[in-house]
Write a protein that holds these residues in place. Structure first.
Motif, PDB file in Angstrom:
ATOM      1  N   ALA A 182       0.675  -1.418  -0.448  1.00 41.28           N
ATOM      2  CA  ALA A 182      -0.332  -0.403  -0.119  1.00 41.28           C
ATOM      3  C   ALA A 182       0.941   1.485   0.271  1.00 41.28           C
ATOM      4  O   ALA A 182       2.090   0.919   0.257  1.00 41.28           O
ATOM      5  CB  ALA A 182      -0.735  -0.124   1.397  1.00 41.28           C
ATOM      6  N   LEU A 183       0.315   2.241  -0.152  1.00 41.26           N
ATOM      7  CA  LEU A 183       0.955   3.363  -0.086  1.00 41.26           C
ATOM      8  C   LEU A 183       1.440   4.110   0.918  1.00 41.26           C
ATOM      9  O   LEU A 183       2.607   4.584   0.998  1.00 41.26           O
ATOM     10  CB  LEU A 183       0.217   4.507  -0.633  1.00 41.26           C
ATOM     11  N   ARG A 184       1.160   3.347   2.773  1.00 38.76           N
ATOM     12  CA  ARG A 184       1.498   3.745   3.188  1.00 38.76           C
ATOM     13  C   ARG A 184       2.349   2.629   3.757  1.00 38.76           C
ATOM     14  O   ARG A 184       2.721   2.949   5.549  1.00 38.76           O
ATOM     15  CB  ARG A 184       0.345   4.941   3.965  1.00 38.76           C
ATOM     16  N   ALA A 209       5.127  -3.270  -6.684  1.00 45.30           N
ATOM     17  CA  ALA A 209       4.066  -2.221  -7.054  1.00 45.30           C
ATOM     18  C   ALA A 209       3.550  -1.735  -6.113  1.00 45.30           C
ATOM     19  O   ALA A 209       3.650  -2.598  -4.493  1.00 45.30           O
ATOM     20  CB  ALA A 209       3.116  -2.948  -8.408  1.00 45.30           C
ATOM     21  N   VAL A 210       3.543  -0.671  -5.837  1.00 45.12           N
ATOM     22  CA  VAL A 210       1.681  -0.120  -5.310  1.00 45.12           C
ATOM     23  C   VAL A 210       0.904   0.210  -5.195  1.00 45.12           C
ATOM     24  O   VAL A 210       0.826   0.581  -6.500  1.00 45.12           O
ATOM     25  CB  VAL A 210       3.100   1.067  -4.498  1.00 45.12           C
ATOM     26  N   ALA A 211       0.247   0.192  -4.386  1.00 42.24           N
ATOM     27  CA  ALA A 211      -1.746  -0.129  -4.847  1.00 42.24           C
ATOM     28  C   ALA A 211      -2.012   1.220  -4.300  1.00 42.24           C
ATOM     29  O   ALA A 211      -1.591   1.470  -2.499  1.00 42.24           O
ATOM     30  CB  ALA A 211      -1.923  -1.370  -4.748  1.00 42.24           C
ATOM     31  N   ASP A 212      -2.885   2.079  -4.904  1.00 43.41           N
ATOM     32  CA  ASP A 212      -3.568   3.420  -3.957  1.00 43.41           C
ATOM     33  C   ASP A 212      -4.813   2.777  -3.132  1.00 43.41           C
ATOM     34  O   ASP A 212      -5.403   1.245  -3.476  1.00 43.41           O
ATOM     35  CB  ASP A 212      -3.902   4.389  -4.965  1.00 43.41           C
ATOM     36  N   ALA A 271       6.029   4.240   1.771  1.00 48.38           N
ATOM     37  CA  ALA A 271       6.099   2.600  -0.176  1.00 48.38           C
ATOM     38  C   ALA A 271       5.799   4.222  -0.497  1.00 48.38           C
ATOM     39  O   ALA A 271       7.107   4.960  -1.471  1.00 48.38           O
ATOM     40  CB  ALA A 271       5.525   2.371  -0.113  1.00 48.38           C
ATOM     41  N   ARG A 272       4.834   5.610  -0.284  1.00 51.54           N
ATOM     42  CA  ARG A 272       4.699   7.060  -1.255  1.00 51.54           C
ATOM     43  C   ARG A 272       6.105   7.426  -1.084  1.00 51.54           C
ATOM     44  O   ARG A 272       5.947   7.642  -2.417  1.00 51.54           O
ATOM     45  CB  ARG A 272       3.123   7.363  -0.482  1.00 51.54           C
TER      46      ARG A 272
END
Length: 325
Positions: free
Chosen positions: A215-217, A236-239, A270-271
């Protein structure tokens, strides 16, 4: 036998020059009759039956292989076996190509009247245009070879090379006339790296992998654990909606360690270190396209996505394993 090493290189060069000159002269065989041969084969609803004896038979088998792989159905019939039952493989709508240097060998003289009796077109691929085979044939493709490449003028070398080259010219002419495409070629060559380059898609590769996603956070510890457990060198980073927001690679982690101290690392998520809007590839793209992207951008993995939804990853190692590199 005593090995004579003198003039080995000059002998080899002389053979290549003799054969290349014979092929150059064979260009003269490409005339209106050659066009008629191509049209006859194209109009036929049967197969191309190639026959011959001796070294011509071996060349004939290669021509058959080339025809089959380029969209012209073909089969080989040995001239000696033909008169002992193999004539039964010839069907009404076939076309026969008979290979012979002299056109006067005993087996050919026996076979030709039997072929003529079937009423199907007979094409002679022959050196001597005044030979029995040439006179009896409906079409003559002259494979001129005044002399062989060996000093005794006995070993089939120049003559077989010219016959093989004319067979290639015929197969490629038929290929072009049929509008044969790389995808058609792939259907007949599914094995090996060549076939894979033509038909292997990203969708054939990525389902074998897990899908590293955070996740983004997500904390740095979560990012590193995800990348380590899925073993693809990236995640991958997902919203919040599950859509693709970015990618974090091994390189991003190294750059992070150079930029931040230990206290700062504990505050990152992650963001903060991801690369937003990463390069993606659609599952229906060919694997060779994925390889080109990786090579052009000097990267080792791509996210597979459809409408910004993460489907998986394709890695350079996958393409190496498939023999595309």
């Amino acid at each position: 036998m005593k090995l004579v090493k003198k003039n080995i290189q000059s002998t080899a060069r002389a053979v290549l020059l003799a054969e290349s000159e014979a092929i150059r002269q064979a260009v003269g065989a490409i005339d209106e009759q050659f066009e008629q041969i191509v049209e006859t084969i194209l109009q036929s609803s049967g197969r191309v039956v190639v026959t011959g004896i001796g070294k011509s038979a071996i060349i004939g088998q290669k021509i058959v292989a080339t025809l089959n792989s380029t969209g012209t159905p073909a089969l080989f019939m040995h001239a000696a076996d033909a008169i002992h039952g193999d004539l039964g493989m010839i069907q009404t709508h076939d076309v026969v190509i008979c290979l012979s240097k002299s056109g006067n060998t005993p087996e050919i003289k026996v076979l030709v009247p039997l072929l003529k009796r079937t009423g199907i077109p007979l094409i002679a691929l022959v050196s001597q245009t005044n030979s029995y085979l040439a006179v009896q044939a409906d079409f003559v493709l002259k494979a001129s070879a005044e002399t062989e490449a060996d000093p005794l003028n006995l070993v089939p070398t120049t003559s077989t090379t010219v016959a093989l080259a004319l067979g290639d010219a015929l197969a490629v002419s038929l290929l072009n006339a049929r509008g044969f495409t790389s995808q058609d070629f792939a259907r007949f060559h599914p094995g090996g790296s060549l076939g894979k380059k033509l038909y292997l898609k990203v969708s054939d590769i990525y389902p074998h992998h897990e899908i590293p996603t955070v996740a983004l956070r997500a904390t740095m510890q979560e990012v590193i654990l995800e990348m380590t457990s899925k073993r693809l060198g990236a995640t991958a980073v997902a919203d919040e909606n599950g859509d693709l927001a970015g990618i974090i690679t091994d390189g991003d982690l190294r750059r992070m360690l150079n930029r931040f101290n230990t206290l700062q690392l504990e505050q990152l998520c992650a963001r903060d270190i991801m690369t937003p809007s990463p390069l993606c590839i659609h599952p229906d793209e060919y694997a060779t396209h994925a390889l080109k992207i990786m090579q052009d951008r000097s990267i080792t993995q791509l996210i597979v996505a459809v409408d910004n939804r993460i489907k998986g990853f394709v890695h350079l190692h996958d393409l190496l394993k498939e023999g595309l590199v």
